[in-house]
Structure formats: C-alpha cells, structure tokens
Design a protein around this motif. Structure first.
Motif, PDB file in Angstrom:
ATOM      1  N   LYS A  90     -11.477   2.095 -20.305  1.00 50.76           N
ATOM      2  CA  LYS A  90     -12.415   2.569 -19.291  1.00 50.76           C
ATOM      3  C   LYS A  90     -13.781   1.911 -19.463  1.00 50.76           C
ATOM      4  O   LYS A  90     -14.178   1.560 -20.577  1.00 50.76           O
ATOM      5  N   ASN A 127     -15.331   5.902 -15.531  1.00 55.49           N
ATOM      6  CA  ASN A 127     -14.012   6.304 -16.036  1.00 55.49           C
ATOM      7  C   ASN A 127     -12.882   5.482 -15.428  1.00 55.49           C
ATOM      8  O   ASN A 127     -11.708   5.837 -15.563  1.00 55.49           O
ATOM      9  N   ALA A 129     -10.624   2.051 -15.339  1.00 51.10           N
ATOM     10  CA  ALA A 129     -10.195   0.999 -16.263  1.00 51.10           C
ATOM     11  C   ALA A 129     -10.706  -0.354 -15.789  1.00 51.10           C
ATOM     12  O   ALA A 129     -10.787  -0.621 -14.580  1.00 51.10           O
TER      13      ALA A 129
END
Length: 310
Positions: A90, A127, A129
C-alpha cells in the motif's frame, strides 16, 4: 552559497571502457544543479558513485556537512531513473517504510505523507496498492518518498519522466520550494526546456568527460550565440551574404540565421538589406537544447565556444 557536495577528479572504468575521466564539480546549498549528457555519457555512473552504489577507481566525493567522505544516507533523497516501488504494498506503507530507512520519525512521516498525497492529487490513495496506480501516480509516490525525510541533498534522475504537464508543474513547484528552503538539488534530465527553466548551474558530460560547467547565464553567454528566425521567402545565397552570418538553415519559407559570436543584435538588424522579405522576425539566443545537441553529436557548429567556469 555553502557547498554541500564536492566531486573531485572522479575516475571509473569497467573492464576496458573508461566511464569517467577527471570529473569534478560541486553542488551548493539552495541551488538546483543540472547534470546533463546523452545516454551512455556517464551521468548515472557519477550519481551511483555519489550514492555509494558503486565506488570510483580514484578521486574523492566529499559531503561537507558530514565530516568529509562518509555518505550521510539519512540526509540524502534519491529518485532513481529506474522506478522500484514494491507493487503489492500500500502507498502509505511504502512511504513509511522509506522514511524508516532514513531514521525519520514515523508519526512525522505519516503527517507529511498525507500532506504530500493531497498536494499531488493522491488524497485517498494511501491504502491503495502501488500496482493499482497509473505510471504518473507511481512517479508521484516515489518522488514523495525521496523528499519525505527532509533531505539536505536531493538527487533526481529524470524526475519528469511519464508526467503530464499539470504534474510536471507540481514537481517544478515543489523542487523550487525545496531549493528555496536550502536543499541542495542535483537534477539529471533530458528535457532541456525544463532544465533551462529551473536550474542555476549545469555540468554537461560527454564520453565520460566534462564539456560544459558553469552557471546557466555564463553558459548561455559563452556558447549561445544569437540566431535570427525569419519568416519570408528568401534565397539561401542572399542570406549567406549577410554580414556575421556563419550558418543558414531553411525549412520552406522559414530561415534560421546563426550569427557570429559577440554580434551586437541591434546594430546587426539595422544593417539587414532592404530587399529581404520579412513577414516575421525573431532574434534570440540559441537554446540549451541546441547547445546539448551540438555537443552530444560532435557537430561543433557553435563557433568560438569555450568553457564557462562557475
């Protein structure tokens, strides 16, 4: 300006190839210093030596704010040309990890990361990726990672690659802001218009050797003779007879006249022949892009060029 980094007489070879030959320059606090050169010239080798990724055969690299030669890794920010973020991690986690590698306080890093994510239009992406980001977004995250720990020396290798014009402006604004606050910045880029717009001094390397070194003003005065662009149908032979013109380039009805060094432009314009067909006329200095092309391709078209010393 206070000198932050000094590179002295750097030499580096790979088997039979001499990659660096007597490379010397310095980077000063609060300035943007460009390191330029065509592919394979030695820019990346120089940067990797500064970073301690590899070591020179001879010469010295001195970090003046860290008792000499020891590399103050926690005080250096580095944006490499090759992007290397972990794809399945993340965004916030990778930023805090990079800050932790620099011994930077995690709480402060998180606060700064959120501020920068908002500034670079990545608010709400903390948050997500890395692999879900576009190329430009990934570039922004890696840039944030290089400055999050408030480095004293920032090394940027092709920072504008893959960015749209709006994002380029955001990067330029932040790089200038960092320099204004005292960060010493070493910037490598092939986008000469951005270098000319942003940098205070420049060092150009060709075949592992210094070819240009000085402030942008000094380099322009030393290398960038005037050129005159004329829109109008004129015979090349007529243009070549004009005094102080040493080269003419034509594309349809547009002619570019490259003038001799030390020409007084106002006097030169007054002496243009009355028979000249002129719809538009523009007189300016040769651009950094043209200087780069001339040096990088060994055309030697710029007359009486010498070295500009900082």
């Amino acid at each position: 300006m206070e000198v932050m980094l000094t590179v002295q007489e750097l030499e580096k070879s790979f088997k039979d190839k001499k990659a660096l030959r007597n490379i010397s320059f310095d980077v000063r606090k609060g300035e943007i210093m460009a390191i330029l050169g065509p592919n394979g010239a030695g820019k990346s080798t120089t940067i990797r030596n500064i970073m301690g990724i590899m070591y020179p055969d001879s010469g010295s690299i001195i970090f003046h704010n860290n008792n000499g030669k020891e590399i103050p890794r926690h005080k250096i920010g580095y944006l490499p040309e090759e992007r290397g973020l972990y794809k399945n991690v993340k965004v916030m986690d990778i930023l805090l990890y990079l800050a932790d590698l620099k011994d930077y306080p995690i709480n402060k890093a998180k606060e700064r990361a959120l501020k920068y994510l908002k500034k670079f239009d990545l608010e709400g992406k903390e948050n997500v990726a890395v692999e879900e980001l576009s190329k430009g977004m990934g570039q922004k995250v890696q840039f944030i990672g290089s400055i999050l720990h408030e480095p004293e020396l920032l090394i940027l290798d092709e920072p504008f690659s893959g960015l749209d014009p709006v994002s380029q402006d955001l990067f330029k604004e932040e790089i200038r802001s960092l320099a204004n606050k005292g960060t010493a910045i070493l910037l490598s880029s092939h986008q000469m218009n951005l270098v000319e717009e942003m940098c205070d001094r420049l060092f150009m390397i060709q075949n592992g050797q210094k070819v240009i070194y000085g402030t942008l003003d000094d380099v322009k005065k030393e290398y960038a003779n005037f050129k005159c662009t004329i829109n109008g149908k004129n015979e090349r032979s007529t243009l070549e007879k004009i005094s102080h013109v040493h080269r003419v380039e034509q594309n349809n009805d547009v002619s570019v006249l490259y003038l001799d060094k030390d020409v007084q432009p106002t006097t030169w314009i007054k002496n243009l022949p009355d028979s000249l067909v002129v719809k538009e006329l523009k007189l300016n200095r040769i651009t950094l892009h043209e200087i780069f092309i001339d040096v990088a391709t060994d055309k030697n078209l710029l007359r009486e060029a010498g070295e500009a010393n900082a």
